[in-house]
Design a protein around this motif. Sequence first.
Motif, short mmCIF file in Angstrom:
data_model
loop_
_atom_site.label_atom_id
_atom_site.label_comp_id
_atom_site.label_asym_id
_atom_site.label_seq_id
_atom_site.Cartn_x
_atom_site.Cartn_y
_atom_site.Cartn_z
N ASP A 384 13.82 6.55 0.63
CA ASP A 384 13.08 5.52 -0.10
C ASP A 384 12.03 6.10 -1.03
N HIS A 385 11.38 7.18 -0.62
CA HIS A 385 10.30 7.74 -1.44
C HIS A 385 10.80 8.33 -2.75
N ASP A 386 12.10 8.58 -2.81
CA ASP A 386 12.66 9.15 -4.04
C ASP A 386 13.01 8.07 -5.07
N THR A 387 12.91 6.81 -4.70
CA THR A 387 13.23 5.73 -5.64
C THR A 387 11.99 5.37 -6.45
N ALA A 388 12.21 4.70 -7.57
CA ALA A 388 11.09 4.35 -8.45
C ALA A 388 10.12 3.38 -7.79
N GLU A 389 10.64 2.47 -7.00
CA GLU A 389 9.78 1.46 -6.37
C GLU A 389 9.36 1.84 -4.95
N GLY A 390 9.86 3.00 -4.45
CA GLY A 390 9.59 3.36 -3.06
C GLY A 390 10.34 2.47 -2.10
N PHE A 391 11.47 1.93 -2.55
CA PHE A 391 12.24 0.96 -1.77
C PHE A 391 13.70 1.08 -2.16
N SER A 392 14.55 1.46 -1.21
CA SER A 392 15.96 1.68 -1.52
C SER A 392 16.80 0.42 -1.39
N ALA A 405 16.45 -12.95 8.92
CA ALA A 405 15.01 -12.94 8.61
C ALA A 405 14.25 -13.45 9.84
N PHE A 406 13.74 -12.54 10.65
CA PHE A 406 12.99 -12.92 11.84
C PHE A 406 11.55 -13.28 11.52
N TYR A 407 10.96 -12.53 10.62
CA TYR A 407 9.52 -12.68 10.34
C TYR A 407 9.32 -13.54 9.10
N GLY A 408 8.62 -14.64 9.27
CA GLY A 408 8.29 -15.52 8.16
C GLY A 408 6.80 -15.71 8.06
N PRO A 409 6.09 -14.89 7.31
CA PRO A 409 4.62 -14.98 7.24
C PRO A 409 4.16 -16.32 6.68
N LYS A 410 2.98 -16.75 7.12
CA LYS A 410 2.40 -18.01 6.67
C LYS A 410 1.62 -17.81 5.38
N GLU A 411 1.34 -18.91 4.74
CA GLU A 411 0.48 -18.87 3.54
C GLU A 411 -0.98 -18.92 3.95
N ARG A 412 -1.36 -18.03 4.87
CA ARG A 412 -2.73 -18.02 5.37
C ARG A 412 -3.21 -16.59 5.53
N GLY A 413 -4.47 -16.36 5.16
CA GLY A 413 -5.08 -15.07 5.40
C GLY A 413 -4.30 -13.93 4.76
N PHE A 414 -4.31 -12.79 5.45
CA PHE A 414 -3.68 -11.58 4.92
C PHE A 414 -2.17 -11.74 4.80
N ILE A 418 1.30 -10.23 2.57
CA ILE A 418 2.53 -9.73 3.17
C ILE A 418 3.73 -10.51 2.63
N LYS A 419 3.55 -11.82 2.49
CA LYS A 419 4.65 -12.66 1.98
C LYS A 419 5.05 -12.24 0.57
N LYS A 420 4.07 -11.93 -0.26
CA LYS A 420 4.37 -11.47 -1.62
C LYS A 420 5.18 -10.18 -1.58
N ARG A 421 4.83 -9.26 -0.69
CA ARG A 421 5.55 -7.99 -0.58
C ARG A 421 7.01 -8.22 -0.17
N TYR A 424 9.01 -9.65 -2.95
CA TYR A 424 9.30 -8.60 -3.94
C TYR A 424 10.46 -7.72 -3.47
N TRP A 425 10.42 -7.30 -2.21
CA TRP A 425 11.49 -6.45 -1.68
C TRP A 425 12.81 -7.21 -1.60
N ASN A 426 12.76 -8.50 -1.25
CA ASN A 426 13.99 -9.30 -1.23
C ASN A 426 14.60 -9.38 -2.63
N LYS A 427 13.74 -9.48 -3.64
CA LYS A 427 14.20 -9.53 -5.02
C LYS A 427 14.90 -8.22 -5.40
N LEU A 428 14.27 -7.10 -5.05
CA LEU A 428 14.88 -5.79 -5.31
C LEU A 428 16.19 -5.64 -4.55
N ARG A 429 16.21 -6.12 -3.31
CA ARG A 429 17.41 -5.98 -2.48
C ARG A 429 18.57 -6.77 -3.08
#
Length: 431
Positions: A384-392, A405-414, A418-421, A424-429
């Motif tokens: 992964d570190h060799d890719t442009a986005e750090g995500f293969s 998809a087990f983890y579904g973060p809430k629209e609360r706090g930190f 995490i949800k944005k990340r 983003y990764w789902n989009k790349l995938r």
Amino acid sequence: MTDLFTSAGLEEGAPRPLADKLRPKTLDEVVGQDHLIAPDGPIGRMLSAGRLTSLIFWGPPGTGKTTMARLLADQTDLYFEQISAVFSGVADLRKCFEAAAGRRKTGKGTLLFVDEIHRFNRSQQDGFLPYVEDGTIILVGATTENPSFELNAALLSRLQVLTLNRLDDEAMGELLSRAERLEEKRLPVTDEARQMLHSMADGDGRYLLNLTDILLSLEFEETLDAAGLLKILQKRAPVYDKDREGHYNLISALHKSLRGSDTDAALYWMARMLAGGEDPMYILRRLVRFAAEDIGLADPNALVQALAAKDAYEFLGSPEGDLNLAQAVIYLGTAPKSNAAYMAFKKAGKAAKSTGSLNPPMHILNAPTKMMKDLGYGKGYAYDHDTAEGFSGQNYFPDGLAREAFYGPKERGFEREIKKRLEYWNKLRSE
């Protein structure tokens, strides 16, 4: 009705506690339990129908369990027999059953009142079954403990459980007024001190009348305020059994208050537990659990704060360390809440149990030997570190198992970040 004073064999004129003098003579005089004795209550309906069934009275001390059992026997023309599970054994029970059977032959029924019935072991409880079933006795048991935990299922299925309420301010005010009318003397206390009497009794009518008995027997030069009252009467310790239901009720109240972000209520329940002698480490263990279960990554510092409170308390001890518990409760109560991590773990656990022993895909397996390389171990792995986005975007689930998809973060706090990340990764995938 034969009262406790008469049945004890005391002579007329012998000193009697105020609580005994004021013992109700009819069910209408019982305070604080209208939900049971009113015409539309369970006891009211039984008496109206002329049919009394076996019962369990479940409630705090001093709420009228013994008195109501006596009055029920009197009102239904049953012989009243009382035993305590603390002092009785199998031989005592056998005598009660034999006597009840003898009375039954003469047409007289028996109400057997068993105080602290939860103290009988399971085999002793089973001993009641045939006599309850054939009508030899009407059993009325009294307990301060949750019957569903303490009584046999077989016995419990044959009894109706009636819950007695702790006496509220209105009921205790009525008891104090009755005491003053009986003794023809007003309590020498201010309104504030009178309210303190209610608090000291903590819903226990018998305890309230015992305190009143002391006050009415003394002479005071001036009316007692709250401070003066405390000098005369020692404050009662809160009712709290650390190894019984009260223990679990209060920790549940603390947990749910935190979950509901009611920090003030959470502080109250924690203070109640500490005042009752609870081990602070028990509370801290729950706070650490709560930080992960109900806050999780909505505020990653929640777990840090809970563990810091545990370390600080172990270092300081009580009472100084109690403040660290309060700080942790405040932090957890005011933190954003999310059970996403908790739910993700449960979903992953369910999937793991249902999919058996699937192997990881070959491309993420290490190949420490030449044979393993020849077999395809690690072939095609993207670092992964060799890719442009750090995500293969490679697949890490077992072959044959669709991605979940087990983890579904809430629209609360930190977790917002995490949800944005993850998005983003789902989009790349997908690309």
